[in-house]
Structures are given as structure tokens and as C-alpha cells.
Design a protein around this motif. Structure first.
Motif, PDB file in Angstrom:
ATOM      1  N   LYS A  42       0.823  -1.207   0.000  1.00  0.00           N
ATOM      2  CA  LYS A  42       0.000   0.000   0.000  1.00  0.00           C
ATOM      3  C   LYS A  42       0.861   1.262   0.000  1.00  0.00           C
ATOM      4  O   LYS A  42       0.564   2.238  -0.703  1.00  0.00           O
ATOM      5  N   GLU A  43       1.944   1.253   0.767  1.00  0.00           N
ATOM      6  CA  GLU A  43       2.817   2.426   0.812  1.00  0.00           C
ATOM      7  C   GLU A  43       3.418   2.710  -0.556  1.00  0.00           C
ATOM      8  O   GLU A  43       3.487   3.865  -0.992  1.00  0.00           O
ATOM      9  N   TYR A  46       0.857   4.373  -2.775  1.00  0.00           N
ATOM     10  CA  TYR A  46       0.732   5.796  -2.463  1.00  0.00           C
ATOM     11  C   TYR A  46       1.919   6.574  -3.017  1.00  0.00           C
ATOM     12  O   TYR A  46       1.763   7.651  -3.592  1.00  0.00           O
ATOM     13  N   ARG A  47       3.119   6.030  -2.819  1.00  0.00           N
ATOM     14  CA  ARG A  47       4.325   6.713  -3.297  1.00  0.00           C
ATOM     15  C   ARG A  47       4.357   6.790  -4.820  1.00  0.00           C
ATOM     16  O   ARG A  47       4.816   7.784  -5.388  1.00  0.00           O
ATOM     17  N   ASN A  49       1.866   7.118  -6.866  1.00  0.00           N
ATOM     18  CA  ASN A  49       1.010   8.228  -7.248  1.00  0.00           C
ATOM     19  C   ASN A  49       1.650   9.572  -6.941  1.00  0.00           C
ATOM     20  O   ASN A  49       1.553  10.519  -7.718  1.00  0.00           O
ATOM     21  N   SER A 155      -6.412   4.057  -8.723  1.00  0.00           N
ATOM     22  CA  SER A 155      -6.001   4.691  -7.463  1.00  0.00           C
ATOM     23  C   SER A 155      -5.685   6.172  -7.625  1.00  0.00           C
ATOM     24  O   SER A 155      -5.504   6.870  -6.629  1.00  0.00           O
ATOM     25  N   TYR A 224      -6.359  12.321  -4.370  1.00  0.00           N
ATOM     26  CA  TYR A 224      -6.167  11.080  -5.124  1.00  0.00           C
ATOM     27  C   TYR A 224      -7.384  10.188  -4.897  1.00  0.00           C
ATOM     28  O   TYR A 224      -8.029  10.243  -3.852  1.00  0.00           O
ATOM     29  N   PHE A 226      -7.476   7.041  -4.248  1.00  0.00           N
ATOM     30  CA  PHE A 226      -7.324   6.052  -3.166  1.00  0.00           C
ATOM     31  C   PHE A 226      -7.723   6.627  -1.804  1.00  0.00           C
ATOM     32  O   PHE A 226      -7.943   5.866  -0.853  1.00  0.00           O
ATOM     33  N   GLU A 227      -7.837   7.926  -1.692  1.00  0.00           N
ATOM     34  CA  GLU A 227      -8.214   8.523  -0.418  1.00  0.00           C
ATOM     35  C   GLU A 227      -9.681   8.268  -0.069  1.00  0.00           C
ATOM     36  O   GLU A 227     -10.091   8.502   1.072  1.00  0.00           O
ATOM     37  N   PHE A 232      -8.275   3.107   3.129  1.00  0.00           N
ATOM     38  CA  PHE A 232      -7.315   4.214   3.057  1.00  0.00           C
ATOM     39  C   PHE A 232      -6.657   4.445   4.419  1.00  0.00           C
ATOM     40  O   PHE A 232      -7.328   4.560   5.446  1.00  0.00           O
ATOM     41  N   PHE A 237      -0.351   7.999   4.514  1.00  0.00           N
ATOM     42  CA  PHE A 237      -0.217   8.954   3.420  1.00  0.00           C
ATOM     43  C   PHE A 237       0.280  10.307   3.924  1.00  0.00           C
ATOM     44  O   PHE A 237       1.052  10.980   3.237  1.00  0.00           O
TER      45      PHE A 237
END
Length: 552
Positions: A42-43, A46-47, A49, A155, A224, A226-227, A232, A237
Motif C-alpha cells: 500500500k505504501e 501511495y508513493r 502516485n 487509485s 487522489y 485512493f483517499e 485508506f 499517506f
């Protein structure tokens, strides 16, 4: 826990994106057509994006299936436990990309996916989630190539090329992702001065500054997709968003020039909105007045092709570019993106490498020129390198360009121009591997209230760098109160006539309140979660209070 992910990009940028992903820590990185698949947690999603310069969208596949008919699509989609992803009180939308003899219309496939999801909710709960094309809570992406179907969660939401710093545009602006990809292809990361003598709205300049400082392009974005996901992790994030530990000092400078005063004004506005006025100087100047830089420099530029931008003497412009490179850019490298072979011929120099790149539907070339004094033989005897071993190998590859390639031949388009930036397009002879077509018919969100990243702290006064002699430059003010970098003093008289004011980035310390979900500290109010109050307040990367209130 790691899972499969797909990063979409534009044709020709796949190797650059794969390198970015590898450096980010992605596993099992594999290059496809207009996409790179990889694995991460998941990290990393996020990174990807937030930090990737050359991705336009990050997808998280839910299922892979055989799509031999419309019934197959319906039944396979209905097998998914959709309550894990969507609730009745949320809206969703489905984007579709189809390369198949069975399905002639991509919207039909999107409708079948929607029907399967809605019917599952109706059968189990008696109610159903609503569709929202403009601003859905959950965005899905269905891709079918012949019989191979992939249904993914999107995402990203709004295309990642929409960084958020562009306040005004010009005719045929260069897409931000393509601009970043071009710069990364050169291998430049801030080791010398950077010059674009035909800068337009300043996209290459701003992307160069982000790369030089290693600033994540996502820092300007408002949100984003994914938020809005059920799983989430806001704390994770926030940690990524507020981490500026990898940002670095930039000891050189970036110069942009354009003959069109409107372009100069637009570029300055965009540079200021990005909070990069201390690193970028934009001046009105004609390419014919270009003079030898006093510092080692790299040139990256995207001159007019005579397609969407007309010029009175197109070939004459390229002749001047060639003359200026030969006589006023010796000892440096120049990279030029163009579309017409006859334009390149006017430059009159032998390129070190030619890289096929698509700018919208146009099959262009990105060419590198190593500029040296005297004869090639003498240059090589003195240890000069015109073409590296990697470049020789790349140029020796077969089928690097389409057979019987014509610069004036456009690709078929099945989609409209994406908001005046880069166009998405379809290769009918590459049905199996095409995984792109960025369906971004989304509402264009207001670019208001994204603000400065002022108060970053720890950067100090950089002092003057003198005039550079390219018609009218500007006086540059110090970056007051940035601290820690000490007074860098002058870099010598660059003799570029009449310079303009380089506005401060005052008080850059910290990154401010992100608001909304509580005090996130760090990088400024992020809109939605950021409390803008009608002004840009994002620290260090934004606008002064007297900015225009126009939507992008």
C-alpha cells in the motif's frame, strides 16, 4: 502485503517509468506497451502516485478473466465481492479500453460492468450505489485485449499529468509527463544549468526544477482516488506527503526564453505558482539572439512543428537553431523534440541518438546533439565522446521506428484531445499489448487554492547570478529567510541584458497545515483536507495572495 499494480504512461516513456519504479523499490517490474506492471504494498502504491514523474495513472487489478462475450464480462464481474470496494452511499464510474473483435464499442463493455455491480447490490440489499461520471468516489478501469480482460481499481483519479501548478496555458502546451520523461531521458538531474530557448508556458522548466530538487510532483495535487477507498490509511499517506527528506539543493539555474510575450507571461505565472521563481528565470528573447552561456549547460526544447502551432518560417527557425548550436553552444549538449524530418535536416548537425517519442498522435523524435569545436576527428583524439556505448547500442537496434515511417503520417485517433494537452491514441495493429488510452473525460477541477509551500526553512540567501545576455533578463531578489544555505553570492556576470525580478520564496520553513483531517503539519493546506480560505497557502509551492482567481 504486496499485490499487483499497473502504471500507465505514454508511448516511448516505458523504460524511464520502469527505472523510476525500480528506484522507488517496486518488485517484479515488467515493461509493456504504454504501461509498466510491478508489485508493491500500500505504501508503494501511495508513493507511486505521489512521486513518479512519468506515470499518468496507477491501477490496482482486482480480477483477470477471459472475455469471450458480453455474458462473460457480466458473470465474471458479478463474482467479485463488491461490498469490499463500494458501499451503497458511494458513487462509482467505469472507464473502459477495448481492443477486441468481439466488442466494437468500449462504452458497451463499461455498461456491462456497471450492470453486474448494480445487480449484485440490488439482489443482496435491495438498493444500489449511484453512478457519477464527473466526480465518483470509486473509479474502475476495465481493459480488454482480444479475450484477456482485466478489471482494476483506479487509485489516481484525475490523470497524474495534471500536477496542479499550471495556472494558464498556451497553444499546444507540452504535457507534463512527457516533459518530465524527456528530461529524464537526457540523464540530467541538476548537474549543470538548464536552458529552453522556446519555453512556451514553461512546462519543461518547471519539470526540470522538480527533478533537480527531487521534489515529488504530487505535492501540488489536491486529492487522489485512493483517499476514498475503504482501506485508506490516512496516517501513512500523511507521512509520505510530509516527508521532504529526499529533497536536495540545486546549485545551478534554469533559464527559459520565448519570443512571444504572452508565453513569457504565462510561464512566469506558472513558475510562480509552483514556488520555483528562485530557480527559474524566464525572459522574452528571440532564438536568433542566443549567445554562448558562461556556465556549462544542457538545452532541452520542443520547437514548433508547424502542426498545431504555425510559424512564418518553420524551416528557417530550425536553420537558426542549428547555427546557434554550432556557434553559441559549444561544449554542451542539446536535446530537441520535433516531428518533421525536413525540420531536423535544417539543423545540419549529426545527432548522437534518436529516440522515438509520441507527442499526442504525432510520432516524433527526440534527438541529442553533442556540440564541440573543430573537427570530429580532433574532438575524439582529445578524448571527447559524441556517442556513448549505450547510445550506440540503442541506435543499432532494429525496428526502432515503424517501417516506411513518415513524419507527416498521423496515427488514427479514437479519442478527443485530452484538455489540449497530450492526446490518447489507439494502435490497431497492437491489439494485444495496448494498455493505455487515458480516458480522462473528468471535470476539470479548480486549480484555485493550492498555494505556496512557503516557510520551508533551511535554504538561505542564494544571492545574484548576474546578467546573462539573452535580451531582457531580470533582477533576482534573494530568497529571504530560507536559512541554512548561507549567502551563495554571485555567479559572475552572465551578461544577458536587463534582468527581471526573481521573486522571493519567503519563509519556506516547515510545510504548513494540511487541515481538514486535523493538523497534518508539514506541507500546507491541501484543499478538501486543506483549508484554503480563498487563497493559495501551500507552503513553498504556490502563489501570492494577489493571484488570479480563474479556474484552469
Amino acid at each position: 502485503m504486496e499485490f499487483e499494480l499497473i502504471a500507465k504512461t505514454f508511448m516511448g516513456l516505458e523504460p524511464i517509468l520502469a527505472k523510476e519504479l525500480t528506484e522507488l523499490g517496486a518488485n517484479d517490474v515488467q515493461i509493456g506497451r504504454r504501461m509498466v506492471s510491478f508489485r508493491g504494498d500500500k505504501e508503494l502504491m501511495y508513493r507511486a502516485n505521489f512521486q513518479l514523474h512519468t506515470a499518468i495513472r496507477i491501477l490496482k487489478p482486482i480480477i483477470h478473466f477471459k472475455a469471450r462475450s458480453a455474458d462473460d464480462v457480466y458473470e465474471e464481474v458479478k463474482k467479485v465481492e463488491w461490498s469490499d470496494y463500494i458501499s451503497n452511499d458511494k458513487t462509482f464510474a467505469v472507464d473502459s479500453v477495448v481492443f477486441s473483435e468481439e466488442f466494437r464499442h468500449s462504452k458497451f463493455v463499461a455498461y456491462k460492468v456497471k450492470d453486474a455491480i448494480v445487480d449484485q447490490f440490488r439482489e443482496r440489499t435491495g438498493t444500489r450505489p449511484n453512478i457519477s461520471v464527473a466526480n465518483p468516489d470509486i473509479r474502475l478501469h476495465i481493459h480488454i485485449a482480444d479475450e484477456d480482460g482485466t478489471l482494476s481499481l483506479d487509485s489516481s483519479g484525475e490523470s497524474l499529468h495534471r500536477r496542479g501548478y499550471r495556472q494558464e496555458s498556451v497553444e499546444a502546451p507540452l504535457n507534463e509527463v512527457l516533459a518530465a520523461g524527456m528530461i529524464l531521458m537526457t540523464g540530467w538531474h541538476g548537474e549543470c544549468d538548464f536552458i529552453d530557448p522556446m519555453c512556451g508556458s514553461g512546462t519543461l522548466l518547471i519539470e526540470a526544477a522538480l527533478i533537480a530538487r527531487n521534489i515529488s510532483p504530487g505535492v501540488f495535487r489536491k486529492s487522489y482516488a485512493f483517499e476514498k477507498w475503504n482501506d485508506f490509511d490516512a496516517e501513512l499517506f500523511d507521512k509520505i506527503f510530509n516527508d521532504d527528506s529526499k529533497e536536495r539543493e540545486f546549485e545551478h539555474h534554469i533559464y527559459g526564453y520565448d519570443i512571444d510575450l504572452k508565453c513569457v507571461g504565462t510561464a512566469r505565472l506558472n513558475v510562480k505558482a509552483a514556488g520555483l521563481s528562485s530557480d527559474i528565470t524566464v525572459t522574452q528573447a528571440d532564438i536568433k539572439d542566443f549567445t554562448q552561456p558562461t556556465e556549462k549547460s544542457i538545452m532541452v526544447t520542443n520547437p514548433p512543428y508547424g502542426e498545431r502551432i504555425s510559424t512564418p518560417d518553420l524551416l528557417g527557425t530550425y536553420r537558426i537553431i542549428g547555427e546557434k548550436l554550432k556557434h553559441a553552444f559549444t561544449g554542451n549538449e542539446a536535446w530537441i523534440l520535433s516531428y518533421r524530418e525536413e525540420c531536423f535536416e535544417q539543423i545540419g548537425l549529426r545527432p548522437s541518438i534518436k529516440i522515438p517519442v509520441y507527442n499526442g498522435s504525432l510520432e516524433c523524435e527526440f534527438r541529442k546533439y553533442t556540440i564541440f569545436e573543430g573537427r570530429l576527428k580532433n574532438f575524439r583524439q582529445e578524448g571527447g565522446i559524441v556517442k556513448t556505448e549505450d547510445e550506440k547500442a540503442a541506435m543499432a537496434e532494429k525496428h526502432r521506428f515503424k517501417k516506411n515511417r513518415e513524419f507527416k503520417q498521423r496515427l488514427d485517433e479514437e479519442q478527443s484531445n485530452e484538455d489540449g494537452d497530450i492526446r490518447s491514441f489507439t494502435f490497431h495493429h497492437h491489439k494485444l499489448e495496448s494498455f493505455s488510452r487515458d480516458d480522462d473525460q473528468r471535470d476539470r477541477r479548480s486549480r484555485d487554492d493550492r498555494g505556496d509551500r512557503n516557510d520551508r526553512g533551511g535554504r538561505g540567501d542564494r544571492g545574484g547570478r548576474g546578467d546573462r545576455d539573452f535580451k531582457k533578463s531580470f533582477d533576482r531578489r534573494d530568497r529571504d529567510d530560507r536559512g541554512g544555505r548561507s549567502d551563495r553570492g554571485g555567479r559572475g556576470d552572465r551578461d544577458f541584458k536587463k534582468s527581471f525580478d526573481r521573486r522571493d520564496r519567503d519563509d519556506r520553513g516547515g510545510r504548513g497545515d494540511r487541515g481538514g483531517r486535523g493538523d497534518r503539519g508539514g506541507r500546507g493546506d491541501r484543499g478538501g483536507r486543506r483549508d484554503f480560505g480563498g487563497e493559495w497557502r501551500k507552503k513553498g509551492y504556490g502563489k501570492d495572495n494577489d493571484r488570479r482567481d480563474d479556474d484552469d
